[in-house]
Design a protein around this motif. Sequence first.
Motif: not given
Length: 165
Positions: A89, A91, A97-98, A101, A133, A135, A137, A141
Amino acid sequence: MSGADRERLFLENAAIAAAGTHSVSDTGELLAALRRVVAIDSPVYCPGVTELEKAAAALFPVRAADYAAATVTVEEVFGAVAETGTIVCVSAGGRAVQAGLLPAHHVAIVRRDRIFGTLDDLFAAVAGDPPTNLTLVTGPSRTADIELTLAIGVHGPEKLDIIVV
């Protein structure tokens, strides 16, 4: 490694990491897969930026205006890494990106031609103009920092579904 081999390896490794994996050939099959993995009454955040996201967004009668109010995020991600079963992911383009998440369920749409063989291949692809940014994954999680007991969904989504188109 051929594109088919990258996809096969990616899906195998993502499944090992406890992600739900789906491979579809077109937008119609994507929509059918989304109907199977997302509860119709769930508040869904879908940015609707890409053509695939626009097609997906029309499926969901309960749309969250912001990812903080959603229980599911459905989004097209930047890409994936076959050797680790990881989604990527970024930005870029105003994406948060969150968004993938925070909600309990993340549904990541990955284009087949955006599956990189290795992390080195990914970093080579973004080297010229890296996003602010990035990320990575791999699976839902999970943490074991609470009395060494495995807990799912503490620091991110407890469920991850990946659909390769």
